[in-house]
Design an enzyme around this catalytic site. Sequence first.
Site, PDB file in Angstrom:
ATOM      1  N   GLY A   1       0.830  -1.201   0.000  1.00 30.73           N
ATOM      2  CA  GLY A   1       0.000   0.000   0.000  1.00 30.73           C
ATOM      3  C   GLY A   1       0.861   1.245   0.000  1.00 30.73           C
ATOM      4  O   GLY A   1       2.068   1.178  -0.229  1.00 30.73           O
ATOM      5  N   ASN A   2       0.256   2.385   0.237  1.00 35.90           N
ATOM      6  CA  ASN A   2       1.018   3.621   0.374  1.00 35.90           C
ATOM      7  C   ASN A   2       0.305   4.555   1.339  1.00 35.90           C
ATOM      8  O   ASN A   2      -0.785   4.248   1.814  1.00 35.90           O
ATOM      9  CB  ASN A   2       1.251   4.274  -0.994  1.00 35.90           C
ATOM     10  CG  ASN A   2      -0.035   4.736  -1.647  1.00 35.90           C
ATOM     11  OD1 ASN A   2      -0.683   5.671  -1.198  1.00 35.90           O
ATOM     12  ND2 ASN A   2      -0.423   4.058  -2.723  1.00 35.90           N
ATOM     13  N   ARG A   3       0.919   5.690   1.643  1.00 39.83           N
ATOM     14  CA  ARG A   3       0.462   6.552   2.729  1.00 39.83           C
ATOM     15  C   ARG A   3      -0.621   7.551   2.340  1.00 39.83           C
ATOM     16  O   ARG A   3      -0.941   8.444   3.123  1.00 39.83           O
ATOM     17  CB  ARG A   3       1.646   7.318   3.313  1.00 39.83           C
ATOM     18  CG  ARG A   3       2.660   6.431   3.987  1.00 39.83           C
ATOM     19  CD  ARG A   3       3.791   7.277   4.539  1.00 39.83           C
ATOM     20  NE  ARG A   3       4.860   6.470   5.089  1.00 39.83           N
ATOM     21  CZ  ARG A   3       4.830   5.952   6.325  1.00 39.83           C
ATOM     22  NH1 ARG A   3       3.796   6.172   7.106  1.00 39.83           N
ATOM     23  NH2 ARG A   3       5.846   5.220   6.743  1.00 39.83           N
TER      24      ARG A   3
END
Length: 218
Positions: free
Chosen positions: A29-31
Amino acid sequence: MSGASLAGRRLVVSAGPTFEDIDPVRFIGNRSSGKMGFAIAEAAARRGARVVLVAGPVALATPAGVERIDVRSARQMREAVIGALPADAYIGAAAVADYAPAQVAPGKIKKKDEQLTLELVRTPDILAEVAAHPQRPTLVVGFAAETHDVEFYARGKLEKKRVDLIAANRVGVAGSGFESDDNALTVYWRDGARALGPAPKTQLADELLDLILARWPA
Ligand code: CTP
Ligand code: CA
């Protein structure tokens, strides 16, 4: 803060990260918080637009009057966005994963050797696909997350993906960007640029809509 009307316009907005599953319990995933895209969807709906918001996994309430489609992966986001066309404008604010595992392991991957190599494959470029689509929206707007050479890379994406506007996150401005309520953007188009913020994402969303409306063909 309401700005010019978008009554009668149909907008598709993507927001948030995508999660690319590795196995039943893990993902890449990412932020991205989704706040920028949700703020744009909310501001557009307030101006009278019919808004479809394609959201990756985020912890945000659906803005009033917005039709929300929840997705998880880049592939699902592509299906939902393309399925939401035709539209007058597409605003791609999502932080779409560039790579996803070549296959999702059916069971939990067990710890074994000292090293584990995952094979990743490119995801579809949703923004480029929308810009090249037979039902291309009148305006296609992308975002660009850059840590350096912001203008060079943002203008490169503008040309390569054939989009009308690119809003580049000015990362490095204190308190702005991913996970923050504030942001600073520089918006580029073929023969111009404009810096917006630092300001709350809700205010930037309205300023961005004003820029989009100013570039709308009469
Ligand atoms: N984007 C997309 N589909 C992808 C990757 C990106 O639609 N598979 C969109 C994003 O929503 C954003 C724009 O493309 O509007 C730019 O994303 P960014 O990650 O900055 O650029 P990339 O083209 O992916 O290039 P890189 O990550 O190498 O900078
Ligand atoms: Ca990317």
